[in-house]
Design an enzyme around this catalytic site. Structure first.
Site, PDB file in Angstrom:
ATOM      1  N   THR A   1      15.711   8.169   1.606  1.00  0.00           N
ATOM      2  CA  THR A   1      14.584   7.384   2.110  1.00  0.00           C
ATOM      3  C   THR A   1      14.990   6.390   3.192  1.00  0.00           C
ATOM      4  OG1 THR A   1      12.734   5.959   1.447  1.00  0.00           O
ATOM      5  CG2 THR A   1      14.794   5.674   0.224  1.00  0.00           C
TER       6      THR A   1
ATOM      7  N   GLY B   1       4.312   2.784   3.696  1.00  0.00           N
ATOM      8  CA  GLY B   1       5.614   3.333   4.073  1.00  0.00           C
ATOM      9  C   GLY B   1       6.659   2.285   4.395  1.00  0.00           C
TER      10      GLY B   1
ATOM     11  N   THR C   1       8.510  -7.286 -10.441  1.00  0.00           N
ATOM     12  CA  THR C   1       9.142  -6.634  -9.297  1.00  0.00           C
ATOM     13  C   THR C   1      10.582  -6.272  -9.627  1.00  0.00           C
ATOM     14  OG1 THR C   1       9.573  -6.811  -6.906  1.00  0.00           O
ATOM     15  CG2 THR C   1      10.022  -8.763  -8.233  1.00  0.00           C
TER      16      THR C   1
ATOM     17  N   ASP D   1      13.433  -1.186   5.903  1.00  0.00           N
ATOM     18  CA  ASP D   1      12.258  -1.852   5.327  1.00  0.00           C
ATOM     19  C   ASP D   1      11.704  -2.827   6.361  1.00  0.00           C
ATOM     20  OD1 ASP D   1      10.348  -3.152   3.800  1.00  0.00           O
ATOM     21  OD2 ASP D   1      11.613  -3.285   2.017  1.00  0.00           O
TER      22      ASP D   1
ATOM     23  N   ARG E   1       8.684  -4.420   6.022  1.00  0.00           N
ATOM     24  CA  ARG E   1       7.621  -5.238   5.451  1.00  0.00           C
ATOM     25  C   ARG E   1       7.860  -6.734   5.653  1.00  0.00           C
ATOM     26  NH1 ARG E   1       7.525  -2.738  -0.472  1.00  0.00           N
ATOM     27  NH2 ARG E   1       9.768  -2.716   0.006  1.00  0.00           N
TER      28      ARG E   1
ATOM     29  N   GLU F   1       0.818  -1.212   0.000  1.00  0.00           N
ATOM     30  CA  GLU F   1       0.000   0.000   0.000  1.00  0.00           C
ATOM     31  C   GLU F   1       0.856   1.268   0.000  1.00  0.00           C
ATOM     32  OE1 GLU F   1      -3.555   1.881   2.764  1.00  0.00           O
ATOM     33  OE2 GLU F   1      -2.023   0.619   3.686  1.00  0.00           O
ATOM     34  N   CYS F   2       0.473   2.221  -0.843  1.00  0.00           N
ATOM     35  CA  CYS F   2       1.125   3.530  -0.884  1.00  0.00           C
ATOM     36  C   CYS F   2       0.042   4.559  -1.177  1.00  0.00           C
ATOM     37  CB  CYS F   2       2.218   3.563  -1.952  1.00  0.00           C
ATOM     38  SG  CYS F   2       3.011   5.193  -2.113  1.00  0.00           S
TER      39      CYS F   2
ATOM     40  N   CYS G   1       5.478   4.068  -6.942  1.00  0.00           N
ATOM     41  CA  CYS G   1       4.477   3.059  -6.564  1.00  0.00           C
ATOM     42  C   CYS G   1       3.212   3.111  -7.414  1.00  0.00           C
ATOM     43  CB  CYS G   1       4.117   3.200  -5.091  1.00  0.00           C
ATOM     44  SG  CYS G   1       5.531   3.121  -3.973  1.00  0.00           S
TER      45      CYS G   1
END
Length: 203
Positions: free
Chosen positions: A114, A93, A149, A126, A128, A53-54, A67
């Site tokens: 970032t 995020g 990807t 990261d 995730r 999700e973004c 994204c």
């Protein structure tokens, strides 16, 4: 992790009518979605994407990242192929959440990249996780994937749950003057597999 299938509905889009399958993580309360198009085969490789999700890129058209461009291109590619899937995971995020993402953007406005911004806020680069994808893929009947990807962690996640990644399909779209540094950081510090040859620029 306990992922529960909830319901399926039609999702008309500019690229055709997808099916939207809803899932709930009963431990965290997070809701995830699988989009499917056409007839998916458990025997043949299926074109697909794992998309985190973004809100800023997917819904608010931000040029700070790639994204939204990736999501739209993936949906278009799937429709043109005739079948495929997208797992839309609620991991805003890179897992730090929307408000912390805005805090990270504020630090980036002051010069941090970032990765540095996340770390200055006390988070890993990261956060995730991908353990929820196994029951989602099982539900939609996918075992072999042509994965859209640039992120090697997603390829690894697929292989770890027994999904064969037959091909990695580069998804390099949306580069512009606002996200050039961000994309470079993803390549040099997060290991994303990108090359200038594959990029599609946006003015």
């Amino acid at each position: 992790m306990s992922i529960k299938y909830v319901a399926t509905s039609k999702l008309p889009t500019p690229w055709g009518v997808f099916a939207m399958h809803g899932f709930e993580d009963t431990e965290t309360g997070k809701e995830h979605v699988a989009l499917t198009f056409g007839s998916l085969s458990s025997d043949e490789p299926v074109l697909g994407r794992i998309h985190s999700e973004c809100l800023t890129g997917d819904a608010l058209f931000s040029l700070r990242c790639d994204c939204g461009f990736q999501l739209q291109t993936a949906m278009q590619n799937i429709a043109e192929t005739g079948s495929g899937f997208i797992l839309y995971l609620r991991q805003e995020g890179r897992g730090i959440g929307l408000l912390n993402k805005i805090r990270a953007y504020e630090l980036q406005d002051k010069g941090a990249n970032t990765v540095e911004a996340n770390e200055q806020l006390g988070f890993p680069a990261d956060m995730r996780k991908y353990d929820m994808i196994q029951p989602m893929l099982e539900k939609i009947g996918v075992k072999h994937v042509r994965l859209m990807t640039n992120n090697p962690r997603k390829v690894k996640a697929m292989k770890e749950i027994g999904i064969e990644v037959v091909e990695r399909v580069p998804l390099q779209v949306g580069k512009n003057r606002y996200n050039e540094a961000y994309l470079k950081t993803k390549s040099t510090e997060l290991g994303h597999m990108m090359s200038e040859y594959h990029f599609t620029d946006e003015e």
